[in-house]
Scaffold this active site. Structure first.
Site, PDB file in Angstrom:
ATOM      1  N   LYS A 192       0.816  -0.840   0.086  1.00  0.00           N
ATOM      2  CA  LYS A 192       0.560   0.002   0.183  1.00  0.00           C
ATOM      3  C   LYS A 192       0.150   1.048  -0.369  1.00  0.00           C
ATOM      4  O   LYS A 192       1.733   1.482   0.749  1.00  0.00           O
ATOM      5  CB  LYS A 192      -0.917  -0.177   0.932  1.00  0.00           C
ATOM      6  CG  LYS A 192      -1.688   0.830   1.270  1.00  0.00           C
ATOM      7  CD  LYS A 192      -2.679   0.673   2.439  1.00  0.00           C
ATOM      8  CE  LYS A 192      -4.102   2.398   2.474  1.00  0.00           C
ATOM      9  NZ  LYS A 192      -5.128   2.164   4.069  1.00  0.00           N
ATOM     10  N   SER A 244      -9.766   2.404   3.041  1.00  0.00           N
ATOM     11  CA  SER A 244      -9.039   3.190   2.209  1.00  0.00           C
ATOM     12  C   SER A 244      -7.844   2.010   1.156  1.00  0.00           C
ATOM     13  O   SER A 244      -6.995   1.982   0.527  1.00  0.00           O
ATOM     14  CB  SER A 244      -7.709   3.890   2.837  1.00  0.00           C
ATOM     15  OG  SER A 244      -7.254   3.723   3.374  1.00  0.00           O
ATOM     16  N   SER A 287     -10.360   0.531   7.329  1.00  0.00           N
ATOM     17  CA  SER A 287      -9.665   0.004   5.935  1.00  0.00           C
ATOM     18  C   SER A 287      -8.730  -0.671   5.098  1.00  0.00           C
ATOM     19  O   SER A 287      -9.013  -0.951   4.431  1.00  0.00           O
ATOM     20  CB  SER A 287      -9.135   1.596   5.914  1.00  0.00           C
ATOM     21  OG  SER A 287      -9.309   2.509   5.567  1.00  0.00           O
TER      22      SER A 287
END
Length: 494
Positions: free
Chosen positions: A79, A160, A184
């Site tokens: 990420k 997210s 998330s």
């Protein structure tokens, strides 16, 4: 031999160890898969050389007879919230475009030390603020899933960590890192039919991870099943002296102690999580999950978490308040974007840089956070929210007197179409209604896929555990996984 990209972390690791295939073959297969999936917009930066270098090291170590590393031969996605030395890290924001860290985050370094390779940096909601991956400066991530008979409307992969969820579900990587501030990891995992776990706050170091809300942010793995999550979490976790909130505890051997046998365990079902307007399919899946855990030997008990209804408003005071403080460092002076209009002074540069560099959702949360921390409102909002947070944590403590884990839905719906909720921030925030309470309490929680809705889209079940009881969460997740038999995967259209 089956396509190597169809294998998960455990199978790849074991196959490289026993010589069924070479680590370089694995890296090359996934590198090619990433290149062929541009339409998903899951990767912001591709790093095929990183994956190949780690793979060559794994093959060389095996040839030399060296003891294999835990993740040798396993390439993963990272990420874009984790700083990676020499590789652009932006948190999907224009204000950090072009920023190349000279240092490595602790979590990513732990993974490289364990032998993993990096396929690339994954797209996300800007500064991890969002539930649909629509706030990224670099464009929306698109879910690999499509509604069965609902046209070809592109669907949200959750957020997210939407790049992570989309990439794992589409077989672009066998596992990926995520971060979870209010859901998330768990919500996007539920949207795309994979597993993801947020460990106890402090299990994974936050050092080198771009901060959103420091008292809530926690890294965790996203992978195709519970076992793969356990393997990856072991590699990610550990004490870090550079993070004052890091737990100075030995990392348990979660994979070795996985068991779907829940005899003697009590599973709590919180009555307060039955919200108005919840789809009947979510209710039915929740009941199915209860039945599965009862079949695994658990005793089911009803519990009450009475302050749950205040969790979302408390979260959306605390998290923006911390964000407004954390994001004050982005001023255009030292790194990232600098917008300097002609004749501008220092204050003008700050204003122009932030106006251009931050997206609308980030600005919205900064404004909320600055407001609730301002003179005259601090006690009325921020202090009150922290008191509510303490009450929510106390609710969980009382629940642990009668149960070992809790079972809830992960999200109040299946994946929605991109653009469907982006004009209504409140509707978007409600995606986190089931995940936020455990985040506020710093508890381990996991989403595992339980089935499909009427449109053929995945639905997830959430297990919440006691502090430091990731093992209990993983075991309950494994019990659900074995009984659900979830094998559905998106049909490739990209």
């Amino acid at each position: 031999m089956a396509d190597l990209t169809d294998l998960g972390i455990a199978d790849l690791r074991d196959g490289v160890r026993d010589g069924s295939f070479a680590a370089v073959e694995v890296a090359e297969a996934f590198n090619a898969r990433v290149v062929g999936a541009k339409a998903l917009n899951a990767f912001l930066v591709e790093t095929p050389d990183h994956a190949l270098t780690a793979a060559r090291a794994a093959d060389a170590a095996r040839a030399a007879g060296d003891a294999p590393k835990p993740l040798a031969g396993v390439p993963i996605g990272m990420k874009d919230l984790f700083c990676t030395a020499g590789v652009q890290t932006t948190a999907a924001s224009h204000i950090l475009e072009g920023f190349v860290p000279p240092y490595e985050s602790t979590v990513s370094q732990n993974l490289w030390d364990a032998g993993a390779g990096m396929l690339g940096k994954l797209n996300m909601d800007q500064f991890a603020m969002g539930s649909s991956n629509e706030t990224s400066y670099f464009g929306n991530v698109i879910s690999p899933w499509r509604r069965k008979d609902g046209g070809n409307a592109p669907l949200a992969p959750g957020g997210s960590s939407g790049g992570s969820s989309s990439a794992v579900a589409a077989r672009l990587c066998p596992g990926a890192t995520g971060t979870d501030t209010g859901g998330s990891i768990r919500q996007p995992a539920a949207f795309v039919g994979i597993s993801g776990i947020k460990p106890t706050y402090g299990r994974c170091s936050r050092w080198g991870t771009i901060a959103f809300a420091s008292s809530l942010d926690q890294a965790g793995p996203m992978a195709r099943d519970v076992t793969d999550c356990a393997i990856m979490l072991e590699a990610m976790s550990g004490f870090d002296a550079k993070d004052a909130t890091s737990l100075q505890l030995e990392v348990p051997r979660w994979e070795a102690h996985l068991s779907p046998d829940l005899k003697g365990k009590r599973v709590g079902v919180p009555k307060d999580y039955r919200v108005d307007g919840m789809p009947s399919e979510i209710e039915a899946l929740w009941q199915q999950g209860i039945d599965w855990l009862r079949d695994a030997g658990a005793e089911i008990v009803e519990v009450s978490l009475p302050h749950t209804k205040y969790a979302l408003p408390a979260y959306y005071i605390i998290a923006p308040a911390e964000a407004s403080s954390n994001l004050a460092r982005y001023d255009g002076v030292r790194y990232g974007l600098r917008d300097l209009p002609d004749g501008a002074n220092l204050q003008d540069m700050y204003a122009a840089t932030r106006a251009d560099g931050f997206g609308d959702e980030v600005k919205r949360r900064i404004l909320i956070g600055t407001y609730v921390l301002s003179a005259g409102f601090y006690d009325a909002y921020y202090t009150q929210a922290q008191k509510v947070r303490a009450l929510i944590a106390r609710d969980f403590e009382k629940a642990w007197e009668v149960c070992d884990v809790l079972l809830t839905p992960t999200a109040p719906s299946a994946a929605f179409a991109l653009g469907e909720k982006s004009s209504d921030p409140i509707a978007m925030y409600l995606n986190d209604v089931f995940t936020v309470p455990s985040s506020l309490a710093g508890l381990p929680a996991m989403s595992v896929p339980g089935g499909l809705d009427k449109d053929g889209l995945p639905l997830g079940l959430q297990i919440i555990g006691k502090p430091l009881d990731e093992q209990g969460v993983l075991n309950a997740g494994l019990a659900i996984e074995e009984r659900a038999g979830f094998l559905a995967r998106p049909e490739a259209w990209w």
